[in-house]
Design a protein around this motif. Sequence first.
Motif, mmCIF file in Angstrom:
data_model
loop_
_atom_site.group_PDB
_atom_site.id
_atom_site.type_symbol
_atom_site.label_atom_id
_atom_site.label_comp_id
_atom_site.label_asym_id
_atom_site.label_seq_id
_atom_site.Cartn_x
_atom_site.Cartn_y
_atom_site.Cartn_z
ATOM 1 N N ASP A 247 1.181 -0.728 -0.248
ATOM 2 C CA ASP A 247 0.203 -0.120 0.133
ATOM 3 C C ASP A 247 1.164 1.282 0.170
ATOM 4 N N LYS A 248 0.679 2.339 0.585
ATOM 5 C CA LYS A 248 1.075 3.521 0.578
ATOM 6 C C LYS A 248 1.996 3.723 1.645
ATOM 7 N N GLN A 249 2.274 3.418 2.374
ATOM 8 C CA GLN A 249 2.954 3.295 3.187
ATOM 9 C C GLN A 249 4.495 3.991 2.571
ATOM 10 N N PHE A 250 4.726 2.811 1.308
ATOM 11 C CA PHE A 250 6.490 3.022 0.876
ATOM 12 C C PHE A 250 5.931 4.475 0.540
ATOM 13 N N ILE A 251 5.177 5.076 0.472
ATOM 14 C CA ILE A 251 5.057 6.707 0.194
ATOM 15 C C ILE A 251 5.376 7.119 1.581
ATOM 16 N N ARG A 252 4.447 7.134 2.781
ATOM 17 C CA ARG A 252 4.517 7.555 4.494
ATOM 18 C C ARG A 252 6.636 7.803 4.263
ATOM 19 N N GLU A 253 7.134 6.426 4.386
ATOM 20 C CA GLU A 253 8.077 6.274 4.515
ATOM 21 C C GLU A 253 9.019 7.135 4.186
ATOM 22 N N TRP A 254 9.018 7.031 2.745
ATOM 23 C CA TRP A 254 9.876 7.956 1.922
ATOM 24 C C TRP A 254 9.691 9.143 2.765
ATOM 25 N N LEU A 255 8.554 9.610 2.303
ATOM 26 C CA LEU A 255 8.431 11.511 2.706
ATOM 27 C C LEU A 255 8.525 11.866 4.486
ATOM 28 N N MET A 256 9.261 10.888 5.468
ATOM 29 C CA MET A 256 9.161 10.722 6.891
ATOM 30 C C MET A 256 10.339 11.069 6.885
ATOM 31 N N GLY A 257 10.998 10.201 5.931
ATOM 32 C CA GLY A 257 12.542 10.367 5.544
ATOM 33 C C GLY A 257 13.288 11.928 4.954
ATOM 34 N N THR A 258 12.167 12.980 4.740
ATOM 35 C CA THR A 258 12.432 13.898 3.664
ATOM 36 C C THR A 258 13.045 14.762 4.963
ATOM 37 N N SER A 259 12.838 16.616 4.870
ATOM 38 C CA SER A 259 12.879 17.516 6.021
ATOM 39 C C SER A 259 11.672 18.348 5.642
#
Length: 295
Positions: A247-259
């Motif tokens: 699901d889109k958890q992959f996207i959430r995790e990428w965003l959480m790794g940004t500033s």
Amino acid sequence: MNEKLTVTETNLAYPKRSGKVRDVYDLGESLLVVSTDRISAFDWILPNGIPLKGAVLTQVSKFWFDQVSSNHHMISTELPAGLNLTELQRKELEGRSMLVKKAEVIPFECVVRGYLEGSGWKEYQRDGAICGIQLPDGLRQCDQLPQLTFTPATKAEEGHDENVSLKFMANAIGQELANELQEKSLAVYQQGCEIAKENRINIADTQFEWGWHSGELTLIDEVLTPDSSRFWPAEDYAPGRAQKSFDKQFIREWLMGTSWDRNSPPPKLPEDVVQQTSEKYIEVFERLTGASLAN
């Protein structure tokens, strides 16, 4: 549908309203719901879409609407005759459109949880409970819950939906209807889990929407899709940590790794993140149905 085609905006000569992901056209007696390739996270629509995501959402929903025993709003995923479409519009709409019955929407998300993750995990860590439902001590992240948990949420026009208790929901819409929504939501989730497990998928949680059509309680919107549910590959499931997901958890995790601060427009997704997300959505469709995505 061309695999490189990313449809983020659709425009037809009918009254239209747009959500974060879907464009809905009023055809008079029915609605045409178009699932675009837009993707949202943390209540923001991201700058670039995910190729074929809208087709996955529509075709996964069709798969489930064909399976579930509850009344639902789907009429057809074929484009209705008589629509005045250009060749490009037809190409964009095919495979990602659903003709549905009109319904009076009940203003609550009906969330069912089978595993402890997301906002439920955060609440449990803080309170030992989810939406006022007390849980045993010592549960780990992503543990299967001792029993299915129904945790409704308010449908926010802006900002976050808010988890509420069944009592809060009952005070707003009546105890009888609240109980019926709980019963029907649990039943659809259980039915979905049984089918998904046969195809090596755990459905950790999901949310349903219901409405009234011709005096009957009717399942509406999407159902058991990668946007509305957490799908985990069963062969990799191990509680005590975050799970791999379709699901889109992959996207959430990428965003959480940004500033990114979540209060300003979100950053553009890198092409490799877009491609991997598209592949995850397609894989869950193919695992569930045993078919290749029509494109």
